[in-house]
Design an enzyme around this catalytic site. Structure first.
Site, PDB file in Angstrom:
ATOM      1  N   HIS A 110       3.908 -33.737  83.601  1.00  0.00           N
ATOM      2  CA  HIS A 110       2.457 -33.886  83.582  1.00  0.00           C
ATOM      3  C   HIS A 110       1.867 -33.819  84.976  1.00  0.00           C
ATOM      4  CE1 HIS A 110       2.740 -38.037  85.036  1.00  0.00           C
ATOM      5  NE2 HIS A 110       3.547 -38.346  84.034  1.00  0.00           N
ATOM      6  N   CYS A 132       8.724 -39.891  83.849  1.00  0.00           N
ATOM      7  CA  CYS A 132       8.266 -38.523  83.648  1.00  0.00           C
ATOM      8  C   CYS A 132       8.487 -37.695  84.912  1.00  0.00           C
ATOM      9  CB  CYS A 132       6.782 -38.514  83.275  1.00  0.00           C
ATOM     10  SG  CYS A 132       6.440 -39.283  81.672  1.00  0.00           S
TER      11      CYS A 132
END
Length: 157
Positions: A110, A132
């Site tokens: 992301h 992430c």
């Protein structure tokens, strides 16, 4: 003139390149988009705050290691755009069950936290996610154009 032609060829090849593999080297904080053996693009990335080693449980702030699939795009994320990594797989779930813990999940590639993209000059210098893989917002736009759902991702130390 020669420089203009070479630049045109490079841009044309990038625009038509098909990314068939994403490789992430956690030890170097690098992500490589590959078309066969050709590196289409290289990015500096940020990980979970505790990046060394494979993710074993929810909350360990580790980014998984192994071979996974990028299985869907998410445009309504808390972060600027996202593509989901299919962690945990069956092996991850079985290992977490043996340990009596939750494997966690919702591991994504992301951009920056919404409305804070301007901080990427600072945030991309350290590992700040919960597991992430983070890019700048500009890089995330490019990543989403180049990488299709279903692409394999290999993450290693």
């Amino acid at each position: 003139m020669r420089y203009s032609i070479l630049l045109f060829i490079l841009i044309s090849n990038l625009a038509h390149a098909g990314v068939d593999l994403v490789k992430v080297d956690k030890s170097e904080s690098k992500m490589f988009l590959l078309d066969g053996e050709f590196v289409v693009k290289e990015y500096h990335v940020a990980f979970g705050a505790n990046p060394k080693g494979h993710k074993k449980q929810e909350g360990d702030e580790k980014t998984p290691e192994g071979t996974y699939t990028l299985d869907y795009k998410k445009e309504d994320s808390s972060f600027y755009r996202a593509m989901h990594i299919n962690y945990p797989n069956e092996i991850d779930k079985a290992n977490a069950k043996k340990l009596g813990v939750s494997p966690g999940g919702f591991i994504m590639i992301h951009g920056q936290r919404n409305n804070l993209g301007w901080l990427s000059v600072i945030t991309q210098r350290f590992n700040w996610t919960n597991g992430c893989i983070a890019l700048t917002n500009r890089e995330m736009d490019e990543f989403m154009k180049l990488v299709n759902v279903g692409t394999e991702i290999q993450i290693y130390w």
